[in-house]
Design an enzyme around this catalytic site. Structure first.
Site, PDB file in Angstrom:
ATOM      1  N   HIS A  87      -5.320 -33.646  29.974  1.00 16.53           N
ATOM      2  CA  HIS A  87      -5.146 -32.289  29.362  1.00 16.53           C
ATOM      3  C   HIS A  87      -5.340 -31.027  30.306  1.00 16.53           C
ATOM      4  O   HIS A  87      -5.067 -30.144  30.018  1.00 16.53           O
ATOM      5  CB  HIS A  87      -5.765 -32.042  28.000  1.00 16.53           C
TER       6      HIS A  87
ATOM      7  N   ASP B 127      -5.901 -23.100  33.965  1.00 17.28           N
ATOM      8  CA  ASP B 127      -5.778 -23.666  32.671  1.00 17.28           C
ATOM      9  C   ASP B 127      -4.846 -24.841  32.510  1.00 17.28           C
ATOM     10  O   ASP B 127      -3.698 -24.735  33.494  1.00 17.28           O
ATOM     11  CB  ASP B 127      -5.363 -22.647  31.754  1.00 17.28           C
TER      12      ASP B 127
HETATM   13  C1  G6P Z   1     -10.275 -28.561  26.269  1.00 13.50           C
HETATM   14  C2  G6P Z   1     -10.199 -29.994  26.817  1.00 13.50           C
HETATM   15  C3  G6P Z   1     -10.565 -30.905  25.352  1.00 13.50           C
HETATM   16  C4  G6P Z   1     -11.685 -30.233  24.549  1.00 13.50           C
HETATM   17  C5  G6P Z   1     -11.368 -28.840  24.213  1.00 13.50           C
HETATM   18  C6  G6P Z   1     -12.815 -28.291  23.224  1.00 13.50           C
HETATM   19  O1  G6P Z   1      -8.754 -28.096  25.649  1.00 13.50           O
HETATM   20  O2  G6P Z   1      -9.015 -30.016  27.316  1.00 13.50           O
HETATM   21  O3  G6P Z   1     -10.816 -32.347  25.859  1.00 13.50           O
HETATM   22  O4  G6P Z   1     -11.821 -31.201  23.570  1.00 13.50           O
HETATM   23  O5  G6P Z   1     -11.505 -28.239  25.319  1.00 13.50           O
HETATM   24  O6  G6P Z   1     -13.890 -28.295  24.087  1.00 13.50           O
HETATM   25  P1  G6P Z   1     -14.868 -29.365  23.545  1.00 13.50           P
HETATM   26  O7  G6P Z   1     -16.212 -29.499  24.721  1.00 13.50           O
HETATM   27  O8  G6P Z   1     -15.663 -28.337  22.459  1.00 13.50           O
HETATM   28  O9  G6P Z   1     -14.367 -30.608  23.076  1.00 13.50           O
END
Ligand code: G6P
Length: 483
Positions: free
Chosen positions: A174, A388
């Site tokens: 992602h 991003d």
């Molecule tokens: C981004 C990453 C995700 C992640 C999200 C929130 O979108 O690509 O993998 O889950 O951020 O971050 P966190 O560390 O809270 O999961």
């Protein structure tokens, strides 16, 4: 030969034909200090995109439920089978806050913050990736499809292949994949590439991410790369597996956003937001996780200078900045919060009047209904990320603007810039350029705003997240043909 074979026999193969594996489950445990120990939606773009896909697909979702030192049995939530993977408090520190978010995250985002390399973090990353692979292996039926998500789980395709050679394995990253010259810093670069290459299909957000990955595969594991197919060889040079890599730009649940944008209560709420701000001529909006990749300080600097130069006044313009809490125990995030809050305080101290506030800073996360009300209330959306993977907020704003009004200022360093070419594209490092981009958006004629928004809406409406997942999954089912 793979450095770590795991051969524990599988006594109880699962019965799911489709399994998604991600670090986070779509719901997060609310700690008892913060509330009743119930559940709330997990933060971030990954869950925003995948939750609607899973809601319409029969399958299981394997992931961490957000609380340390807690083992939970699989459960059913909003029509999805959830399989929680436990993490100890120490693993949260070493694998999640450490290797995932203080090594890989900054390394994969243009080293905006310096990545840290620690062998203890790497050991925890391997250990936890094995656990996710085991949980997926236990959940998947014979010949099932398993779709592994994101940078926290790059070794899972390899561990899973060792446990379950019958599976079809996809991987989607992602976040950006860095240029080979930056990826080269990682002491464990070869293991990461080898981990990914056991997938049948590896998806990226942008064509440039795919090209970066292919260069690293060639360079660090000597893989044969032909037309985006990567040949994995054994020690004798025989091709044992062919992986494919391709871009699949992720999107949003357009139908859900459009439905909310047409709902009476959401529209009424958007009017109320504008009224509470004193009905300024222009409402500007930023919505981000509080993350240093999002360019929030650059945005604030540009906005503060526009107030200073009297190009904007607090009577005419109001900036709402939603910064949802994220990774709050990681040092770079603690520092960022201090920087952002210091800047907001200084700007407000200097420019606020008794009636008007320059920046409404909201350190909260909100339900999607409130987000759509904010999108409807905003004349200008500011997405100024320094790097991003995609940025789904940009796409949500466009999806919500059914009357083709509004303007999107979008960083060329967000993956969304590849699709939203009619946005006002900016380089957020160029503060003068950012200031003129913001002013251009504020002063856009209705005709030009309409033309730009219509073009962007066509793109988004034709490419929603359901299409993204069905294209990825269709490509995953195809056999690689040796070239
Ligand atoms: C981004 C990453 C995700 C992640 C999200 C929130 O979108 O690509 O993998 O889950 O951020 O971050 P966190 O560390 O809270 O999961």
């Amino acid at each position: 030969m793979p450095e770590e074979m795991i051969n524990e026999p599988l006594h109880h193969p699962g019965d799911s034909d489709f399994v998604v594996v991600s670090n986070r489950l779509p719901v997060d445990r609310v700690s008892t200090e913060e509330g009743d120990g119930g559940w709330r939606r997990s933060p971030g773009g990954l869950v925003t995109a995948l939750a609607p896909v899973m809601a319409t697909q029969d399958g299981a979702w394997v992931g961490w439920h957000g609380a340390p030192d807690e083992e939970l049995a699989p459960f059913h939530h909003e029509n999805i089978d959830l399989v929680p993977v436990p993490l100890s408090a120490e693993e949260v520190e070493l694998y999640y806050e450490g290797f995932s978010n203080s090594t890989l995250w900054p390394l994969y985002h243009d080293v905006i913050a310096p990545p840290e390399f620690h062998r203890t973090w790497w050991d925890a990353y391997r250990r936890v990736n094995k656990r996710f692979a085991q949980a997926a292996a236990n959940t998947a039926a014979q010949n099932a499809t398993v779709w592994v998500q994101d940078y926290q789980l790059q070794l899972v395709p390899r561990y899973l292949r060792q446990l379950r050679p019958d599976l079809r394995i996809g991987f989607f990253n992602h976040i950006p994949f860095p240029p080979q010259e930056i990826f080269a810093q990682l002491p464990w670069r070869q293991s990461i590439i080898e981990g990914l290459l056991e997938a049948d299909l590896i998806g990226f957000q942008r064509a440039s991410d795919t090209a970066n990955f292919l260069r690293s595969a060639r360079r660090f594991v000597g893989a044969g790369v032909k037309s985006a197919q990567i040949q994995v060889k054994d020690n004798e040079g025989n091709v044992v597996h062919i992986a494919r890599a391709a871009p699949f730009p992720i999107s949003i649940d357009v139908g859900q956003i459009q439905e909310l944008a047409g709902r009476k209560d959401v529209i009424a709420r958007s009017r109320q937001i504008r009224e509470e701000l004193g009905n300024p001529k222009t409402v500007l909006l930023g919505v981000d996780r509080l993350d240093y990749t999002k360019g929030i300080t650059h945005r604030l600097k540009a906005y503060g200078e526009l107030l200073h130069d009297c190009e904007l006044t607090v009577e005419d313009a109001a900036l709402i900045q939603v910064a949802s809490p994220s990774r709050e125990r990681v040092e770079t995030y603690i520092q960022l919060r201090e920087d952002v809050e210091g800047m907001v305080g200084r700007i407000n101290g200097q420019y606020d009047t008794m009636q008007n506030t320059a920046v409404r800073y909201l350190h909260h996360s909100y339900p999607v209904e409130e987000m759509v009300a904010l999108y409807l209330a905003a004349d200008v959306m500011l997405v100024t990320a320094l790097r991003d993977g995609m940025n789904l907020v940009a796409k949500e704003y466009v999806a919500a603007r059914g009357d083709n009004t509004g303007a999107l200022v979008l960083s060329e360093f967000a993956g969304a810039a590849d699709q939203l070419k009619s946005a006002i594209l900016v380089n957020p490092h160029d503060i003068d350029g950012l200031k003129s981009g913001i002013l251009r958006a504020v002063n856009l004629s209705p005709a030009e705003a309409g033309r730009r928004m219509r073009a962007m809406r066509r793109q988004i409406v034709n490419n929603d997240v359901q299409r993204w997942s069905s294209e990825f999954l269709a490509a995953l089912q195809k056999e690689a043909t040796p070239v």
